[in-house]
Design a protein around this motif. Sequence first.
Motif, PDB file in Angstrom:
ATOM      1  N   VAL A 105     -34.155 -21.109  35.698  1.00 23.42           N
ATOM      2  CA  VAL A 105     -34.078 -19.989  34.863  1.00 23.42           C
ATOM      3  C   VAL A 105     -32.878 -19.216  35.138  1.00 23.42           C
ATOM      4  O   VAL A 105     -32.369 -19.045  36.433  1.00 23.42           O
ATOM      5  CB  VAL A 105     -35.304 -19.120  35.007  1.00 23.42           C
ATOM      6  CG1 VAL A 105     -35.282 -17.890  34.278  1.00 23.42           C
ATOM      7  CG2 VAL A 105     -36.614 -19.778  34.987  1.00 23.42           C
ATOM      8  N   ASP A 106     -31.856 -19.130  33.941  1.00 25.56           N
ATOM      9  CA  ASP A 106     -30.687 -18.563  34.231  1.00 25.56           C
ATOM     10  C   ASP A 106     -30.705 -16.955  34.713  1.00 25.56           C
ATOM     11  O   ASP A 106     -31.594 -16.397  34.124  1.00 25.56           O
ATOM     12  CB  ASP A 106     -29.917 -18.821  32.965  1.00 25.56           C
ATOM     13  CG  ASP A 106     -28.536 -18.115  33.143  1.00 25.56           C
ATOM     14  OD1 ASP A 106     -28.039 -17.020  32.974  1.00 25.56           O
ATOM     15  OD2 ASP A 106     -27.547 -19.176  33.426  1.00 25.56           O
ATOM     16  N   ALA A 107     -29.943 -16.395  35.715  1.00 29.33           N
ATOM     17  CA  ALA A 107     -30.125 -15.132  35.973  1.00 29.33           C
ATOM     18  C   ALA A 107     -29.907 -14.278  34.968  1.00 29.33           C
ATOM     19  O   ALA A 107     -30.206 -13.022  35.043  1.00 29.33           O
ATOM     20  CB  ALA A 107     -29.011 -14.942  37.339  1.00 29.33           C
ATOM     21  N   ASN A 108     -29.151 -14.743  33.696  1.00 29.59           N
ATOM     22  CA  ASN A 108     -28.708 -13.779  32.615  1.00 29.59           C
ATOM     23  C   ASN A 108     -29.659 -13.797  31.539  1.00 29.59           C
ATOM     24  O   ASN A 108     -29.342 -13.424  30.491  1.00 29.59           O
ATOM     25  CB  ASN A 108     -27.385 -14.082  32.199  1.00 29.59           C
ATOM     26  CG  ASN A 108     -26.348 -13.828  33.282  1.00 29.59           C
ATOM     27  OD1 ASN A 108     -26.400 -12.807  33.877  1.00 29.59           O
ATOM     28  ND2 ASN A 108     -25.374 -14.625  33.438  1.00 29.59           N
ATOM     29  N   ALA A 109     -30.929 -14.673  31.711  1.00 29.95           N
ATOM     30  CA  ALA A 109     -31.741 -14.800  30.680  1.00 29.95           C
ATOM     31  C   ALA A 109     -32.505 -13.394  30.372  1.00 29.95           C
ATOM     32  O   ALA A 109     -32.832 -12.633  31.134  1.00 29.95           O
ATOM     33  CB  ALA A 109     -32.847 -15.860  31.158  1.00 29.95           C
ATOM     34  N   VAL A 110     -32.508 -13.320  28.919  1.00 32.32           N
ATOM     35  CA  VAL A 110     -32.944 -12.301  28.504  1.00 32.32           C
ATOM     36  C   VAL A 110     -34.592 -12.366  28.352  1.00 32.32           C
ATOM     37  O   VAL A 110     -35.429 -11.268  28.015  1.00 32.32           O
ATOM     38  CB  VAL A 110     -32.372 -11.597  27.122  1.00 32.32           C
ATOM     39  CG1 VAL A 110     -31.110 -11.239  27.481  1.00 32.32           C
ATOM     40  CG2 VAL A 110     -32.731 -12.598  26.211  1.00 32.32           C
ATOM     41  N   ALA A 111     -35.287 -13.513  28.410  1.00 30.29           N
ATOM     42  CA  ALA A 111     -36.562 -13.781  27.996  1.00 30.29           C
ATOM     43  C   ALA A 111     -36.977 -15.067  28.758  1.00 30.29           C
ATOM     44  O   ALA A 111     -36.055 -15.778  29.018  1.00 30.29           O
ATOM     45  CB  ALA A 111     -37.033 -14.049  26.510  1.00 30.29           C
ATOM     46  N   ILE A 112     -38.240 -15.150  29.245  1.00 30.64           N
ATOM     47  CA  ILE A 112     -38.796 -16.264  29.916  1.00 30.64           C
ATOM     48  C   ILE A 112     -39.635 -17.130  28.801  1.00 30.64           C
ATOM     49  O   ILE A 112     -40.405 -16.749  28.242  1.00 30.64           O
ATOM     50  CB  ILE A 112     -39.570 -15.786  31.162  1.00 30.64           C
ATOM     51  CG1 ILE A 112     -38.894 -14.778  31.903  1.00 30.64           C
ATOM     52  CG2 ILE A 112     -40.324 -16.869  31.745  1.00 30.64           C
ATOM     53  CD1 ILE A 112     -37.711 -15.301  32.521  1.00 30.64           C
ATOM     54  N   ASP A 113     -39.185 -18.454  28.909  1.00 31.74           N
ATOM     55  CA  ASP A 113     -39.992 -19.266  28.064  1.00 31.74           C
ATOM     56  C   ASP A 113     -41.295 -19.275  28.368  1.00 31.74           C
ATOM     57  O   ASP A 113     -41.875 -19.226  29.456  1.00 31.74           O
ATOM     58  CB  ASP A 113     -39.470 -20.705  28.615  1.00 31.74           C
ATOM     59  CG  ASP A 113     -39.972 -21.809  27.625  1.00 31.74           C
ATOM     60  OD1 ASP A 113     -41.238 -21.775  27.139  1.00 31.74           O
ATOM     61  OD2 ASP A 113     -39.361 -22.849  27.298  1.00 31.74           O
ATOM     62  N   PRO A 114     -42.140 -19.035  27.098  1.00 35.62           N
ATOM     63  CA  PRO A 114     -43.768 -18.887  27.427  1.00 35.62           C
ATOM     64  C   PRO A 114     -44.391 -20.041  28.062  1.00 35.62           C
ATOM     65  O   PRO A 114     -45.773 -19.779  28.425  1.00 35.62           O
ATOM     66  CB  PRO A 114     -44.131 -18.578  25.946  1.00 35.62           C
ATOM     67  CG  PRO A 114     -43.010 -19.138  25.117  1.00 35.62           C
ATOM     68  CD  PRO A 114     -41.582 -18.970  25.886  1.00 35.62           C
ATOM     69  N   GLU A 115     -43.842 -21.185  28.007  1.00 30.07           N
ATOM     70  CA  GLU A 115     -44.438 -22.192  28.771  1.00 30.07           C
ATOM     71  C   GLU A 115     -44.228 -22.171  29.936  1.00 30.07           C
ATOM     72  O   GLU A 115     -45.252 -22.837  30.902  1.00 30.07           O
ATOM     73  CB  GLU A 115     -43.768 -23.368  28.255  1.00 30.07           C
ATOM     74  CG  GLU A 115     -43.808 -24.047  26.865  1.00 30.07           C
ATOM     75  CD  GLU A 115     -43.195 -25.447  26.862  1.00 30.07           C
ATOM     76  OE1 GLU A 115     -42.639 -25.793  27.564  1.00 30.07           O
ATOM     77  OE2 GLU A 115     -43.697 -26.107  25.518  1.00 30.07           O
ATOM     78  N   ILE A 116     -43.838 -21.357  30.745  1.00 23.37           N
ATOM     79  CA  ILE A 116     -43.530 -21.040  32.404  1.00 23.37           C
ATOM     80  C   ILE A 116     -44.550 -20.100  32.664  1.00 23.37           C
ATOM     81  O   ILE A 116     -44.834 -18.947  32.169  1.00 23.37           O
ATOM     82  CB  ILE A 116     -42.114 -20.441  32.589  1.00 23.37           C
ATOM     83  CG1 ILE A 116     -40.921 -21.364  32.265  1.00 23.37           C
ATOM     84  CG2 ILE A 116     -42.106 -20.002  34.072  1.00 23.37           C
ATOM     85  CD1 ILE A 116     -39.597 -20.839  32.794  1.00 23.37           C
ATOM     86  N   LYS A 117     -45.545 -20.785  33.624  1.00 14.60           N
ATOM     87  CA  LYS A 117     -46.660 -19.746  33.944  1.00 14.60           C
ATOM     88  C   LYS A 117     -46.482 -19.128  35.046  1.00 14.60           C
ATOM     89  O   LYS A 117     -47.181 -17.983  35.390  1.00 14.60           O
ATOM     90  CB  LYS A 117     -47.894 -20.832  34.045  1.00 14.60           C
ATOM     91  CG  LYS A 117     -48.180 -21.674  32.877  1.00 14.60           C
ATOM     92  CD  LYS A 117     -48.303 -20.827  31.775  1.00 14.60           C
ATOM     93  CE  LYS A 117     -48.700 -21.783  30.549  1.00 14.60           C
ATOM     94  NZ  LYS A 117     -48.897 -21.317  29.383  1.00 14.60           N
TER      95      LYS A 117
END
Length: 206
Positions: A191-203
Amino acid sequence: VLNAFKQRVDLTDGGLYTLSKGTRSILEKLDAPVKIRYYYTASEKNVPLPIKGFAGRVEDLIDSFRQASDGKVLLEKLDPVPDSDAEDSATLEGVEAQVMPSGDRFYLGLSVSYADQKLAMPALSLDREQLLEYDLARAIARATKVEKPVIGVLSPMPLFGSRGIPQMGVPPSDKQVFISELERDFTVRRVDANAVAIDPEIKVLI
């Protein structure tokens, strides 16, 4: 009158064979039988006494799994001696022969099967006894999962390894061991440190 129910009292140091909540949770979620084929050359007289004792404790632990699973864990014991059907079965299932100081061979391993999934614990060793419950529960969990859960890893450190920067004298680095271990049981996504949202598949996010 003989007692028809086998009971086991855990007197080991630290409650070694008292099943953890995590193990019980895995067993409670089984929706179909899991078969454990336990390969131990019990008829080999030259097996060292510490290994014989360990082999008995392995069987006790599997029996604890069987009892805690409410009948979903099935146990089959095999005695693989040279040139036997049991030895052929062990080889086919990935269970490996171990060599004694005398040069004689014996088997101490198991396979876990669920539907068409099959995993082997090729050679059980005394030095991993403290991790035996974890290893067996992990094998059952891996065999019964159709898809691996997805976890994310967010870190500024090069946990997944890096190519390095040769022109600046920075050597490449290998993937961290714990990432490789996670990838055995999960789909691991960076997961990129600059991500503004987390993929919903990631639990789970680490």
